[in-house]
Design a protein around this motif. Structure first.
Motif, PDB file in Angstrom:
ATOM      1  N   GLU A   1     142.272  23.000 -41.309  1.00 19.02           N
ATOM      2  CA  GLU A   1     143.537  23.642 -41.645  1.00 19.02           C
ATOM      3  C   GLU A   1     144.625  22.616 -41.932  1.00 19.02           C
ATOM      4  N   ARG A   2     144.610  21.461 -41.166  1.00 14.46           N
ATOM      5  CA  ARG A   2     145.641  20.444 -41.370  1.00 14.46           C
ATOM      6  C   ARG A   2     145.549  19.825 -42.782  1.00 14.46           C
ATOM      7  N   CYS A   3     144.344  19.691 -43.224  1.00 17.47           N
ATOM      8  CA  CYS A   3     144.144  19.044 -44.519  1.00 17.47           C
ATOM      9  C   CYS A   3     143.842  20.059 -45.612  1.00 17.47           C
ATOM     10  N   SER A   4     144.017  21.288 -45.259  1.00 17.69           N
ATOM     11  CA  SER A   4     143.626  22.323 -46.228  1.00 17.69           C
ATOM     12  C   SER A   4     144.639  22.445 -47.359  1.00 17.69           C
ATOM     13  N   TYR A   5     144.187  22.972 -48.441  1.00 13.44           N
ATOM     14  CA  TYR A   5     145.030  23.286 -49.583  1.00 13.44           C
ATOM     15  C   TYR A   5     144.577  24.637 -50.094  1.00 13.44           C
ATOM     16  N   PRO A   6     145.463  25.334 -50.810  1.00 12.37           N
ATOM     17  CA  PRO A   6     145.121  26.703 -51.229  1.00 12.37           C
ATOM     18  C   PRO A   6     143.867  26.701 -52.103  1.00 12.37           C
ATOM     19  N   VAL A   7     142.917  27.522 -51.748  1.00 12.89           N
ATOM     20  CA  VAL A   7     141.684  27.682 -52.496  1.00 12.89           C
ATOM     21  C   VAL A   7     141.547  29.137 -52.893  1.00 12.89           C
ATOM     22  N   VAL A   8     141.364  29.361 -54.176  1.00 12.34           N
ATOM     23  CA  VAL A   8     141.224  30.717 -54.686  1.00 12.34           C
ATOM     24  C   VAL A   8     139.749  31.105 -54.663  1.00 12.34           C
ATOM     25  N   GLY A   9     139.479  32.266 -54.055  1.00 11.65           N
ATOM     26  CA  GLY A   9     138.106  32.761 -54.079  1.00 11.65           C
ATOM     27  C   GLY A   9     137.243  32.179 -52.983  1.00 11.65           C
ATOM     28  N   ARG A  10     135.985  32.560 -53.040  1.00 11.30           N
ATOM     29  CA  ARG A  10     135.017  32.123 -52.052  1.00 11.30           C
ATOM     30  C   ARG A  10     134.307  30.845 -52.534  1.00 11.30           C
ATOM     31  N   PRO A  11     133.577  30.191 -51.614  1.00 10.29           N
ATOM     32  CA  PRO A  11     132.840  29.003 -52.031  1.00 10.29           C
ATOM     33  C   PRO A  11     131.890  29.253 -53.192  1.00 10.29           C
ATOM     34  N   ILE A  12     131.266  30.458 -53.210  1.00  7.33           N
ATOM     35  CA  ILE A  12     130.353  30.765 -54.314  1.00  7.33           C
ATOM     36  C   ILE A  12     131.081  30.812 -55.647  1.00  7.33           C
ATOM     37  N   ASP A  13     132.388  31.265 -55.588  1.00  9.37           N
ATOM     38  CA  ASP A  13     133.184  31.284 -56.827  1.00  9.37           C
ATOM     39  C   ASP A  13     133.438  29.866 -57.333  1.00  9.37           C
ATOM     40  N   TRP A  14     133.679  28.954 -56.379  1.00 10.44           N
ATOM     41  CA  TRP A  14     133.871  27.557 -56.775  1.00 10.44           C
ATOM     42  C   TRP A  14     132.597  26.978 -57.381  1.00 10.44           C
ATOM     43  N   LEU A  15     131.470  27.378 -56.823  1.00 12.02           N
ATOM     44  CA  LEU A  15     130.201  26.896 -57.363  1.00 12.02           C
ATOM     45  C   LEU A  15     130.008  27.374 -58.796  1.00 12.02           C
ATOM     46  N   TYR A  16     130.338  28.639 -59.058  1.00 14.57           N
ATOM     47  CA  TYR A  16     130.257  29.170 -60.414  1.00 14.57           C
ATOM     48  C   TYR A  16     131.231  28.454 -61.356  1.00 14.57           C
ATOM     49  N   PHE A  17     132.425  28.163 -60.820  1.00 11.21           N
ATOM     50  CA  PHE A  17     133.425  27.481 -61.639  1.00 11.21           C
ATOM     51  C   PHE A  17     132.923  26.105 -62.080  1.00 11.21           C
ATOM     52  N   TRP A  18     132.410  25.344 -61.103  1.00  6.55           N
ATOM     53  CA  TRP A  18     131.925  24.017 -61.437  1.00  6.55           C
ATOM     54  C   TRP A  18     130.751  24.080 -62.410  1.00  6.55           C
ATOM     55  N   ALA A  19     129.914  25.056 -62.264  1.00  8.23           N
ATOM     56  CA  ALA A  19     128.771  25.187 -63.172  1.00  8.23           C
ATOM     57  C   ALA A  19     129.241  25.438 -64.609  1.00  8.23           C
ATOM     58  N   SER A  20     130.210  26.384 -64.738  1.00  5.47           N
ATOM     59  CA  SER A  20     130.720  26.669 -66.084  1.00  5.47           C
ATOM     60  C   SER A  20     131.524  25.501 -66.634  1.00  5.47           C
ATOM     61  N   TYR A  21     132.253  24.801 -65.737  1.00  6.27           N
ATOM     62  CA  TYR A  21     133.061  23.660 -66.166  1.00  6.27           C
ATOM     63  C   TYR A  21     132.177  22.534 -66.709  1.00  6.27           C
ATOM     64  N   LEU A  22     131.122  22.215 -65.939  1.00  6.93           N
ATOM     65  CA  LEU A  22     130.210  21.166 -66.387  1.00  6.93           C
ATOM     66  C   LEU A  22     129.444  21.588 -67.633  1.00  6.93           C
ATOM     67  N   GLY A  23     129.132  22.891 -67.701  1.00  7.15           N
ATOM     68  CA  GLY A  23     128.453  23.387 -68.894  1.00  7.15           C
ATOM     69  C   GLY A  23     129.320  23.242 -70.139  1.00  7.15           C
ATOM     70  N   THR A  24     130.637  23.499 -69.977  1.00  8.62           N
ATOM     71  CA  THR A  24     131.559  23.348 -71.115  1.00  8.62           C
ATOM     72  C   THR A  24     131.646  21.900 -71.550  1.00  8.62           C
ATOM     73  N   ILE A  25     131.721  20.993 -70.557  1.00 12.74           N
ATOM     74  CA  ILE A  25     131.770  19.570 -70.892  1.00 12.74           C
ATOM     75  C   ILE A  25     130.502  19.146 -71.624  1.00 12.74           C
ATOM     76  N   ALA A  26     129.361  19.638 -71.120  1.00 16.61           N
ATOM     77  CA  ALA A  26     128.094  19.291 -71.775  1.00 16.61           C
ATOM     78  C   ALA A  26     128.057  19.819 -73.201  1.00 16.61           C
ATOM     79  N   SER A  27     128.623  21.016 -73.427  1.00 19.33           N
ATOM     80  CA  SER A  27     128.657  21.584 -74.779  1.00 19.33           C
ATOM     81  C   SER A  27     129.494  20.717 -75.708  1.00 19.33           C
ATOM     82  N   PHE A  28     130.655  20.252 -75.190  1.00 17.87           N
ATOM     83  CA  PHE A  28     131.492  19.379 -76.024  1.00 17.87           C
ATOM     84  C   PHE A  28     130.781  18.071 -76.344  1.00 17.87           C
TER      85      PHE A  28
END
Length: 271
Positions: free
Chosen positions: A31-58
């Motif tokens: 909590e001391r080092c926390s920062y606002p995180v939107v969504g659940r951990p699984i949502d972050w996993l999906y985000f990173w997957a799509s983010y890396l996929g977009t980079i790979a496409s470029f």
């Protein structure tokens, strides 16, 4: 060896990236080092997957565009090489043609040379003492002609040193003695015959800048001829030796006929 190791490491990193991301998003955040995180951990996993996929496409788009540009350059170079190999190529020289010294324009290429235009220097044109020949070279700058593949065209300069008698030019009604031609040839051996121009082949325009000298092709009264000219002259000399003589071939035929007739008579006498 180094390339193989590098490829193996690249494949390993690509396979481990999802595992590392999953581990990172699964770590509880203090909590001391926390920062606002939107969504659940699984949502972050999906985000990173799509983010890396977009980079790979470029990245793929970049390398595809680069590959297309390389292919276009290769095709352009192949087309240039093909055109260069098959285009017309004009070669200029001085030659002896049936007793006349001529400017020889030869196309040694594989395609016709079109829109050939030649412009001669004023010094050369002024040196020509025959009006008909001078008019020919003056007129070339305002005309164009075509030289087919493997074809030669000839433009008269003068009669050669070995000619005797008088040369007649009907169009200008001139009569020029061989002595005048000989005098011109001897006095203009080293004079530069300069001309420029252009011709077209495969929709490309090629420039012409040439300088010829009579002394580079003829030595004194020695006429330098090509093989075909020498062959024709040799045949002509062999066929006709004089006005009151049989040709060499005719003599040979007469001898053969006489021998055959003699053999036939011998067989009749001694069957």
């Amino acid at each position: 060896m180094k390339k193989t190791v590098l490829r193996c490491l690249t494949v390993l990193v690509v396979l481990l990236i999802p595992v590392v991301i999953n581990v990172l998003v699964s770590i509880p955040v203090l909590e001391r080092c926390s920062y606002p995180v939107v969504g659940r951990p699984i949502d972050w996993l999906y985000f990173w997957a799509s983010y890396l996929g977009t980079i790979a496409s470029f990245v793929m788009i970049f390398y595809t565009a680069k590959s297309l540009r390389q292919n276009q350059r290769q095709l352009a170079e192949m087309k240039r090489q093909w055109n260069e190999e098959h285009r017309a190529r004009l070669v200029f020289s001085l030659a002896d043609k049936e007793g006349d010294i001529v400017l020889k324009v030869s196309n040694v290429g594989k395609e016709a040379a079109r829109d050939v235009n030649l412009k001669f220097s004023e010094a050369f044109i002024d040196s020509l003492f025959v009006q008909y020949i001078r008019d020919v070279y003056v007129g070339l700058k305002d005309k164009s002609f075509t030289v087919g593949a493997g074809e030669d065209k000839f433009f008269i300069l003068s009669s050669n040193w070995g000619n005797n008698g008088v040369t007649q030019f009907c169009l200008t009604k001139e009569e020029v003695r061989s002595a005048e031609f000989i005098e011109w040839l001897n006095s203009h051996r080293s004079m530069p015959i300069e001309f420029s121009g252009s011709y077209r082949s495969h929709n490309e325009v090629y420039s012409i800048n040439e300088t010829l000298k009579i002394e580079d092709y003829f030595f004194g009264s020695l006429i330098v001829r090509d093989d075909l000219t020498n062959a024709v002259i040799a045949i002509r000399k062999g066929l006709v030796q004089g006005n009151d003589q049989y040709s060499t071939i005719q003599k040979s035929l007469d001898i053969i006929a006489m021998i055959l007739k003699q053999n036939q008579e011998d067989r009749l006498r001694h069957p």
